[in-house]
Design a protein around this motif. Structure first.
Motif, PDB file in Angstrom:
ATOM      1  N   ARG A 160      55.233  75.898  11.359  1.00 27.92           N
ATOM      2  CA  ARG A 160      55.778  75.427  10.070  1.00 27.92           C
ATOM      3  C   ARG A 160      55.586  73.921   9.917  1.00 27.92           C
ATOM      4  N   ASP A 161      55.791  73.189  10.997  1.00 33.02           N
ATOM      5  CA  ASP A 161      55.576  71.742  10.940  1.00 33.02           C
ATOM      6  C   ASP A 161      54.107  71.421  10.687  1.00 33.02           C
ATOM      7  N   VAL A 162      53.227  72.096  11.388  1.00 32.69           N
ATOM      8  CA  VAL A 162      51.793  71.848  11.215  1.00 32.69           C
ATOM      9  C   VAL A 162      51.370  72.189   9.793  1.00 32.69           C
ATOM     10  N   SER A 163      51.884  73.271   9.263  1.00 33.64           N
ATOM     11  CA  SER A 163      51.575  73.654   7.886  1.00 33.64           C
ATOM     12  C   SER A 163      51.985  72.558   6.904  1.00 33.64           C
ATOM     13  N   ARG A 164      53.158  72.005   7.126  1.00 33.80           N
ATOM     14  CA  ARG A 164      53.635  70.924   6.262  1.00 33.80           C
ATOM     15  C   ARG A 164      52.758  69.683   6.406  1.00 33.80           C
ATOM     16  N   TRP A 165      52.387  69.329   7.654  1.00 36.70           N
ATOM     17  CA  TRP A 165      51.554  68.148   7.892  1.00 36.70           C
ATOM     18  C   TRP A 165      50.178  68.298   7.248  1.00 36.70           C
ATOM     19  N   LEU A 166      49.674  69.536   7.234  1.00 39.12           N
ATOM     20  CA  LEU A 166      48.368  69.780   6.619  1.00 39.12           C
ATOM     21  C   LEU A 166      48.452  69.795   5.096  1.00 39.12           C
ATOM     22  N   GLY A 167      49.661  69.851   4.570  1.00 39.52           N
ATOM     23  CA  GLY A 167      49.840  69.843   3.119  1.00 39.52           C
ATOM     24  C   GLY A 167      49.693  71.207   2.479  1.00 39.52           C
ATOM     25  N   HIS A 168      49.797  72.264   3.267  1.00 43.94           N
ATOM     26  CA  HIS A 168      49.696  73.601   2.704  1.00 43.94           C
ATOM     27  C   HIS A 168      50.993  73.948   1.982  1.00 43.94           C
ATOM     28  N   ALA A 169      50.860  74.504   0.787  1.00 40.12           N
ATOM     29  CA  ALA A 169      52.031  74.876  -0.002  1.00 40.12           C
ATOM     30  C   ALA A 169      52.784  76.049   0.619  1.00 40.12           C
ATOM     31  N   LYS A 170      52.052  76.910   1.306  1.00 41.53           N
ATOM     32  CA  LYS A 170      52.661  78.091   1.927  1.00 41.53           C
ATOM     33  C   LYS A 170      52.245  78.148   3.393  1.00 41.53           C
ATOM     34  N   ILE A 171      53.169  78.604   4.232  1.00 36.58           N
ATOM     35  CA  ILE A 171      52.848  78.770   5.638  1.00 36.58           C
ATOM     36  C   ILE A 171      51.794  79.859   5.815  1.00 36.58           C
TER      37      ILE A 171
ATOM     38  N   SER B 126      54.889  82.315  21.090  1.00 35.93           N
ATOM     39  CA  SER B 126      55.366  82.473  19.726  1.00 35.93           C
ATOM     40  C   SER B 126      54.924  81.268  18.924  1.00 35.93           C
ATOM     41  N   PRO B 127      54.247  81.484  17.809  1.00 32.41           N
ATOM     42  CA  PRO B 127      53.769  80.340  17.042  1.00 32.41           C
ATOM     43  C   PRO B 127      54.880  79.475  16.466  1.00 32.41           C
ATOM     44  N   SER B 128      56.086  79.996  16.387  1.00 36.96           N
ATOM     45  CA  SER B 128      57.179  79.196  15.853  1.00 36.96           C
ATOM     46  C   SER B 128      58.051  78.581  16.942  1.00 36.96           C
ATOM     47  N   ALA B 129      57.673  78.781  18.194  1.00 39.08           N
ATOM     48  CA  ALA B 129      58.466  78.234  19.301  1.00 39.08           C
ATOM     49  C   ALA B 129      58.159  76.752  19.497  1.00 39.08           C
ATOM     50  N   ARG B 130      59.155  76.003  19.849  1.00 39.74           N
ATOM     51  CA  ARG B 130      58.973  74.587  20.160  1.00 39.74           C
ATOM     52  C   ARG B 130      58.522  74.461  21.601  1.00 39.74           C
ATOM     53  N   PRO B 131      57.710  73.469  21.913  1.00 39.08           N
ATOM     54  CA  PRO B 131      57.293  73.295  23.299  1.00 39.08           C
ATOM     55  C   PRO B 131      58.455  72.852  24.179  1.00 39.08           C
ATOM     56  N   VAL B 132      58.367  73.179  25.435  1.00 36.22           N
ATOM     57  CA  VAL B 132      59.383  72.770  26.401  1.00 36.22           C
ATOM     58  C   VAL B 132      59.083  71.337  26.816  1.00 36.22           C
ATOM     59  N   PRO B 133      60.064  70.432  26.763  1.00 31.79           N
ATOM     60  CA  PRO B 133      59.792  69.040  27.136  1.00 31.79           C
ATOM     61  C   PRO B 133      59.413  68.915  28.607  1.00 31.79           C
ATOM     62  N   LEU B 134      58.567  67.960  28.895  1.00 33.50           N
ATOM     63  CA  LEU B 134      58.176  67.687  30.267  1.00 33.50           C
ATOM     64  C   LEU B 134      59.345  67.051  31.008  1.00 33.50           C
ATOM     65  N   PRO B 135      59.409  67.222  32.329  1.00 32.43           N
ATOM     66  CA  PRO B 135      60.482  66.585  33.085  1.00 32.43           C
ATOM     67  C   PRO B 135      60.392  65.062  32.972  1.00 32.43           C
ATOM     68  N   ALA B 136      61.521  64.416  32.973  1.00 33.88           N
ATOM     69  CA  ALA B 136      61.571  62.961  32.783  1.00 33.88           C
ATOM     70  C   ALA B 136      61.563  62.204  34.097  1.00 33.88           C
ATOM     71  N   ASP B 137      61.226  62.864  35.200  1.00 32.26           N
ATOM     72  CA  ASP B 137      61.256  62.180  36.486  1.00 32.26           C
ATOM     73  C   ASP B 137      60.057  61.258  36.703  1.00 32.26           C
TER      74      ASP B 137
ATOM     75  N   ALA C 204      48.699  74.171  19.360  1.00 29.54           N
ATOM     76  CA  ALA C 204      48.921  74.578  20.746  1.00 29.54           C
ATOM     77  C   ALA C 204      50.290  74.132  21.252  1.00 29.54           C
ATOM     78  N   THR C 205      50.873  73.108  20.612  1.00 33.63           N
ATOM     79  CA  THR C 205      52.136  72.571  21.123  1.00 33.63           C
ATOM     80  C   THR C 205      53.241  72.459  20.080  1.00 33.63           C
ATOM     81  N   GLU C 206      52.911  72.568  18.823  1.00 31.44           N
ATOM     82  CA  GLU C 206      53.904  72.332  17.775  1.00 31.44           C
ATOM     83  C   GLU C 206      54.227  73.596  16.990  1.00 31.44           C
ATOM     84  N   ASN C 207      55.340  73.568  16.306  1.00 37.33           N
ATOM     85  CA  ASN C 207      55.791  74.643  15.451  1.00 37.33           C
ATOM     86  C   ASN C 207      54.810  74.810  14.292  1.00 37.33           C
TER      87      ASN C 207
END
Length: 95
Positions: A43-54, A74-85, A38-41
């Motif tokens: 490709r990163d999640v695929s790598r963390w899960l140990g899948h050989a292919k996306i 977009s499943p490959s989009a990075r999340p927008v950072p929260l405001p730092a206020d 829901a929040t991560e790329n």
């Protein structure tokens, strides 16, 4: 430590105490993957899960990535950072 022992002596009693249905260890992996997608790329999640292919990740989790009305733009989009206020600066103590 044996996984079967932890499962029987701790995991199942904890689920019973919380009134939750019995689940397998592997269900935790799927829950973590779905919430992370829901929040991560994807490709990163695929790598963390140990899948050989996306494509493996996409085949398993495509339903949670994008639907007509919900899901990520977009499943490959990075999340927008929260405001730092809302960050409170740490103050150092005098020695």
């Amino acid at each position: 430590m044996h996984a079967a022992n932890v499962y029987k002596r701790f995991w199942l009693p904890a689920l019973d105490a919380l009134g939750l249905p019995h689940s397998r260890w592997h269900d935790l992996r799927h829950a973590a993957a779905v919430s992370t997608l829901a929040t991560e790329n994807v490709r990163d999640v695929s790598r963390w899960l140990g899948h050989a292919k996306i494509s493996t990740t996409m085949d398993i989790y495509a339903a949670v990535l994008k639907t007509e009305n919900t899901g990520k733009v977009s499943p490959s989009a990075r999340p927008v950072p929260l405001p730092a206020d809302n960050v409170v600066p740490l103050q150092r103590r005098a020695n």
